[in-house]
Design an enzyme around this catalytic site. Structure first.
Site, short mmCIF file in Angstrom:
data_model
loop_
_atom_site.label_atom_id
_atom_site.label_comp_id
_atom_site.label_asym_id
_atom_site.label_seq_id
_atom_site.Cartn_x
_atom_site.Cartn_y
_atom_site.Cartn_z
N LEU A 1 38.18 -42.34 13.63
CA LEU A 1 38.42 -41.30 14.63
C LEU A 1 37.98 -39.91 14.16
O LEU A 1 38.19 -38.93 14.87
CB LEU A 1 39.92 -41.25 14.98
CG LEU A 1 40.45 -42.48 15.71
CD1 LEU A 1 41.97 -42.40 15.84
CD2 LEU A 1 39.82 -42.60 17.10
N ARG A 2 37.37 -39.85 12.97
CA ARG A 2 36.94 -38.54 12.49
C ARG A 2 35.90 -37.93 13.42
O ARG A 2 35.87 -36.72 13.64
CB ARG A 2 36.42 -38.63 11.06
CG ARG A 2 36.06 -37.28 10.48
CD ARG A 2 35.64 -37.36 9.03
NE ARG A 2 36.79 -37.49 8.14
CZ ARG A 2 37.02 -38.54 7.36
NH1 ARG A 2 36.16 -39.54 7.35
NH2 ARG A 2 38.07 -38.58 6.59
N ALA A 3 35.04 -38.75 13.99
CA ALA A 3 34.01 -38.24 14.89
C ALA A 3 34.64 -37.56 16.11
O ALA A 3 34.17 -36.51 16.56
CB ALA A 3 33.10 -39.38 15.34
N ASP B 1 30.13 -39.47 6.41
CA ASP B 1 31.12 -39.32 7.46
C ASP B 1 32.04 -38.12 7.22
O ASP B 1 32.63 -37.59 8.16
CB ASP B 1 31.96 -40.61 7.57
CG ASP B 1 32.98 -40.54 8.68
OD1 ASP B 1 32.56 -40.36 9.84
OD2 ASP B 1 34.18 -40.67 8.40
N VAL C 1 36.10 -34.15 14.94
CA VAL C 1 35.06 -33.18 14.65
C VAL C 1 34.39 -32.70 15.93
O VAL C 1 34.16 -31.50 16.12
CB VAL C 1 34.01 -33.79 13.69
CG1 VAL C 1 32.80 -32.88 13.58
CG2 VAL C 1 34.62 -34.00 12.32
#
Length: 709
Positions: free
Chosen positions: A275-277, A194, A280
């Protein structure tokens, strides 16, 4: 002078080129993980990219590559005076070897000089060398987890922190992180996957013409590298200039709220964790718009970013394979593209800027434009030194967008049809994409058995010194303090109380007066730490007719799958030997890939006689070879059998070959009448005996507890 293979000369690999370019345009994207089989030019294209990055200005003599325009105020070599001058140099390409230590990666403090002389002496590591350049990690899945975590933290924060006792140093560390891996050698853990911004799956083309072109170009490069590079100078210069222009355009790119909601809808529908997706994907979409020459993010940019940022974030379990349902992605984008007016390029031409939305009417490979220079579609194919004709379009199948994308992913709803909101968009489509399978469900599908369960801890007796893991006791550089000793080399982990106790009795003879202590080098003591190590877990599975009888093989496969999952969680290497019929075979040589072990279980043949001795002899051979390859990694033999031996070989003599090897015998005998053969075998091997039923019973207890909670 070493000549690098030109980036533009690489055939195909449109998605990989696009992912690398987006990171070169905007480091905020967060790096690239390249997954693929061996021999697919992963290393070649990464090294070629570094040559295309714009040159950087650095402060003369600064070991941390500070920018003269905005020098780091906390640079260990600073502070730098304004107007101190500048030096232009190419962007650095730093390669992290698999065997690197934490000190080599992050840098190290000379603790001895700090305590005895009061000098803060810092030796920079590879993170400092990579600042404002590229950090390339080949076989990133073989690195120790704590090293992967360290470099990903630095990549995310843009800063490297080095702490040793009361002395600390920080310096800037902003770089383009690229990791490559072969999934056959083991997967990265989901929490580490991730942390990579984008991922690309690379496979060799099955098109004979394209494969021939790859070989043709490579032979030409090896025959005369300088001449080959000269033929690609124009394309390389154009690519470098375009990257520089896109970099300068990034701050001015606008991300409309409609596109931001579209990103959130897609990420929510695919049920990625955290919420990293979303972050990014947003940064990658901005970079893609800048690369295409646009000042506003379009649906086409969102699609290109989502294809690269989401596949690896769908993997929650060691048996999951990264992937993305592109038909569903297109459906979600089409439903949410009506949130505002159709997007247009800077000149208003075409929805989403069109396929040729670049500043010169061309774009990078993959969705969102045509391939970048070097994939067989541009003028460089006409300038090839061999004069050979390339393939029809030079693109890999993965780089071509599905028809649904070209058919109007940005199209508004039809007349009379209400525009769906975000909730509607994630309705039926989300139900298809989401509902990700649990680890148990996925593992059961992979191996064709029941869901795996938790097994008791099986460990190697004693204290080892192997690779960091979670199974057996070990002396490691990470773990709890278990004592102190005189340093065997440079002090990396100071034991302060032991150091002070060693120095205290000598203060009078050293003539010391006043507060504090006078320290000398021979007073220093380092910490002896004890943690856990990963082992080589070698499974020896009886696949004979006696095991297959009464449908016991399903229970045996489930037990082995459960042990495989346990080995993954405890950072072990695994191997699999099966014996049946006339002999034994190595079904899976020792590897870090538990996925491969699970796949072998599906096609595991059964039946025939039981050559137990042959299985033990083959296990002894495998362990002997592995001791030569990795002497520090201690083995654990897991023998899954009912103890019967109905074919050749003396079991006692074979068991003697495994003397001293930590072993576990999983007794698979069942029924009202039991012969106790596995019990006697465990006694010969001096092994721990674990009845198969006890493994399953523990699994049911854990599952019942989870249901109750």
């Amino acid at each position: 002078m070493i000549v690098t293979y030109p980036f533009s000369a690489v055939v195909g690999l449109g998605d990989l080129k696009l992912a690398l370019v987006l990171n070169a345009v905007s480091p905020r994207v967060g790096g690239v993980l390249v997954r693929g089989e061996k021999g697919t030019a992963k290393s070649t294209i990464v090294r070629a990219l570094a040559a295309q990055l714009p040159t950087v200005s650095v402060v003369p003599g600064c070991r941390f590559a500070c920018d003269p325009a905005v020098p780091d105020p906390e640079c260990p070599d600073g502070p730098h005076e304004p107007g101190a001058g500048r030096v232009e140099r190419p962007a650095a390409l730093v390669e992290l070897p698999v065997g690197a230590s934490e000190d080599r990666l992050a840098g190290s403090l000379d603790v001895e000089r700090a305590l005895t002389e009061g000098v803060k002496a810092f030796e920079p590591g590879l993170l400092a060398a990579a600042h404002r350049g590229v950090l390339y990690v080949d076989e990133v899945n073989l690195l120790h987890d704590h090293l992967v975590d360290l470099l990903l933290d630095a990549a995310a924060l843009g800063t490297c922190y080095v702490e040793r006792e009361s002395v600390s140093v920080r310096h800037a560390a902003r770089f383009l992180l690229v990791g490559t891996m072969n999934p056959e050698e083991g997967e990265l853990r989901p929490q580490l996957l991730d942390r990579f911004g984008l991922t690309v799956e690379v496979r060799a083309s099955r098109d004979p013409e394209e494969r021939a072109e790859v070989v043709r170009r490579r032979l030409a490069f090896e025959a005369d590298a300088a001449a080959f590079a000269d033929h690609w100078t124009a394309e390389e210069s154009a690519l470098s200039a375009r990257i520089a222009a896109a970099r300068s355009r990034v701050p001015g790119v606008r991300l409309p709220d409609a596109r931001l909601r579209q990103i959130a809808t897609v990420c929510a529908a695919f049920e990625v964790d955290g919420l990293r997706a979303d972050l990014v994907t947003a940064n990658a979409a901005i970079a893609h718009a800048a690369w295409q020459g646009r000042d506003t993010v379009t649906t086409e940019d969102v699609r290109a970013a989502a294809r690269l940022s989401l596949p690896h974030r769908r993997r929650r379990d060691p048996f999951d394979a990264p992937g993305l349902d592109e038909a569903l992605l297109d459906e979600l984008l089409e439903r949410t593209s009506g949130d505002d007016a159709p997007d247009g390029g800077p000149d208003g031409s075409g929805p989403g800027g069109g396929r040729d939305g670049g500043p010169d009417g061309s774009g990078p490979g993959g969705p969102g434009g045509t391939p970048p220079p070097g994939d067989g579609t541009g003028p460089e194919t006409r300038n090839h030194p061999t004069g050979a004709e390339p393939s029809a379009d030079g693109r890999t199948a993965a780089a071509d967008p599905p028809p649904s994308a070209a058919a109007g992913a940005d199209a508004p709803p039809m007349a009379g049809e209400p525009a769906p909101d975000a909730a509607t968009a994630t309705g039926a489509a989300a139900s298809r994409a989401a509902a990700p399978q649990t680890a148990s469900q996925t593992a059961a599908q992979v191996a064709g058995v029941a869901a795996p369960y938790r097994v008791p801890l099986l460990e190697v007796p004693g204290v080892g010194e192997g690779a960091v893991g979670r199974r057996s006791r070990s002396r490691t550089r990470r773990g709890r303090s278990a004592g102190a000793r005189r340093p065997l080399g440079p002090v990396r982990d100071l034991h302060v109380p032991a150091t002070l106790l060693a120095a205290a009795p000598h203060q009078r003879e050293r003539g010391h007066q006043g507060p504090g202590l006078a320290l000398r080098g021979d007073d220093l003591r380092e910490v002896v730490r004890e943690g856990r190590e990963g082992n080589l877990v070698l499974f020896v599975v009886d696949a004979s007719g006696s095991m297959a009888a009464r449908k016991r093989m399903t229970a045996v496969k489930t037990a082995v799958l459960s042990l495989l999952l346990d080995a993954y969680q405890r950072r072990d290497k695994i191997g699999l030997i099966t014996f049946r019929g006339a002999g034994a075979e190595v079904a899976l040589p020792p590897t870090s890939s538990v996925e491969a072990g699970a796949a072998r279980l599906r096609s595991l043949p059964t039946g025939g006689r039981t050559p137990l001795a042959a299985g033990l002899v083959r296990a002894a051979e495998v362990l002997r070879v592995e001791r030569l390859r990795d002497p520090a990694r201690r083995p654990l033999l897991v023998l899954v059998t009912d103890g019967r031996a109905t074919a050749g070989g003396d079991v006692d003599r074979a068991a003697a070959l495994l003397a001293g090897t930590a072993s576990v015998v999983v007794d698979c005998e069942s029924g009202p009448v039991r012969l106790g053969l596995a019990v006697r075998l465990a006694s010969r091997l001096r092994a721990r005996l674990v009845p198969l039923d006890s493994l399953a019973d523990l699994g049911s207890v854990v599952r019942d507890h989870r249901k109750a909670v």
